[in-house]
Design an enzyme around this catalytic site. Structure first.
Site, short mmCIF file in Angstrom:
data_model
loop_
_atom_site.label_atom_id
_atom_site.label_comp_id
_atom_site.label_asym_id
_atom_site.label_seq_id
_atom_site.Cartn_x
_atom_site.Cartn_y
_atom_site.Cartn_z
N ASN A 52 0.86 -1.17 0.00
CA ASN A 52 0.00 0.00 0.00
C ASN A 52 0.91 1.23 0.00
O ASN A 52 1.74 1.39 0.89
CB ASN A 52 -0.89 -0.03 1.24
CG ASN A 52 -1.90 1.09 1.26
OD1 ASN A 52 -1.54 2.25 1.12
ND2 ASN A 52 -3.15 0.74 1.47
N HIS A 63 -3.18 0.36 -3.52
CA HIS A 63 -3.31 -0.58 -2.42
C HIS A 63 -2.25 -1.67 -2.63
O HIS A 63 -1.67 -1.79 -3.71
CB HIS A 63 -4.70 -1.21 -2.42
CG HIS A 63 -5.77 -0.26 -2.01
ND1 HIS A 63 -6.94 -0.68 -1.42
CD2 HIS A 63 -5.88 1.10 -2.10
CE1 HIS A 63 -7.71 0.36 -1.17
NE2 HIS A 63 -7.08 1.45 -1.57
N GLU A 65 -2.54 -4.89 -3.02
CA GLU A 65 -2.90 -5.83 -4.08
C GLU A 65 -2.77 -5.21 -5.47
O GLU A 65 -2.30 -5.86 -6.40
CB GLU A 65 -4.34 -6.35 -3.87
CG GLU A 65 -4.52 -7.14 -2.59
CD GLU A 65 -4.89 -6.29 -1.38
OE1 GLU A 65 -5.41 -6.87 -0.41
OE2 GLU A 65 -4.66 -5.06 -1.38
N CYS A 90 -9.86 -5.34 0.63
CA CYS A 90 -11.01 -4.43 0.66
C CYS A 90 -11.90 -4.71 -0.56
O CYS A 90 -11.58 -5.55 -1.40
CB CYS A 90 -10.52 -2.99 0.66
SG CYS A 90 -9.76 -2.48 -0.91
N CYS A 93 -10.01 -4.06 -3.92
CA CYS A 93 -9.07 -5.12 -4.30
C CYS A 93 -9.80 -6.45 -4.55
O CYS A 93 -9.39 -7.23 -5.41
CB CYS A 93 -8.00 -5.26 -3.24
SG CYS A 93 -6.97 -3.77 -3.13
#
Length: 171
Positions: A52, A63, A65, A90, A93
């Site tokens: 992130n 982020h 990912e 989240c 993602c």
């Protein structure tokens, strides 16, 4: 689209998590939010890793990912890949995982946040929870020290400094 359910066959999720954890520690050391990720091939080869970097790049779309996904570069087929992340993904993602048909997800911890984890499971995407104490401690400490930054990251207004979701539960 076919989603493989054997994407983790023969791989140790805890070992896969080590790369993502190292990325999260780098992010924390840079003053960012400690969430790391890696996109891994079915044979365990790391295709891309990231963290992130919302704070570091002043970019809300970076982020862990998405950073790992971008670092992996273009793949013809994602169905045999594994998204490894220190924290449950989240909704943003999770959408990336669904959109590109990533075959499986390994989650370091989901005690501090669980995002779209159940949605991914409902879609038939295998999610393996490691429940790694390093990840739990890192996020718990970070949220306690930087509730305003955490709330910003998860899209929660920081009215009182408490890291809670809209329903009032601890994230």
């Amino acid at each position: 689209m076919s989603i493989r359910t054997d994407a983790l066959s023969g791989l140790d999720p805890a070992v896969l998590l080590d790369t993502a954890y190292r990325q999260a520690r780098l992010g924390l050391d840079e003053g960012g939010i400690p969430i790391g990720a890696a996109l891994v091939a079915a044979d365990g080869t790391v295709l891309g890793e990231g963290r992130n970097r919302r704070v570091q790049h002043a970019d809300p779309s970076v982020h862990g990912e998405t950073d790992a996904f971008r670092a992996a570069g273009r793949q013809r087929d994602y169905s045999t890949t594994i998204m490894v992340t220190t924290l449950a993904p989240c909704w943003y993602c999770s959408g990336l995982i669904r959109q590109f048909g990533i075959g499986a997800v390994v989650v370091g911890e989901n005690r501090t946040f669980n995002g779209g984890e159940q949605w991914l499971l409902d879609l038939g995407i295998p999610v393996t929870l490691v429940d790694d104490e390093r990840c739990v401690a890192m996020m718990t400490d970070f949220i306690g020290s930087h509730p305003e930054l955490w709330n910003e990251d998860i899209g929660v207004p920081d009215a009182d400094g408490d890291p809670t979701d809209a329903a009032g539960g601890l994230l």
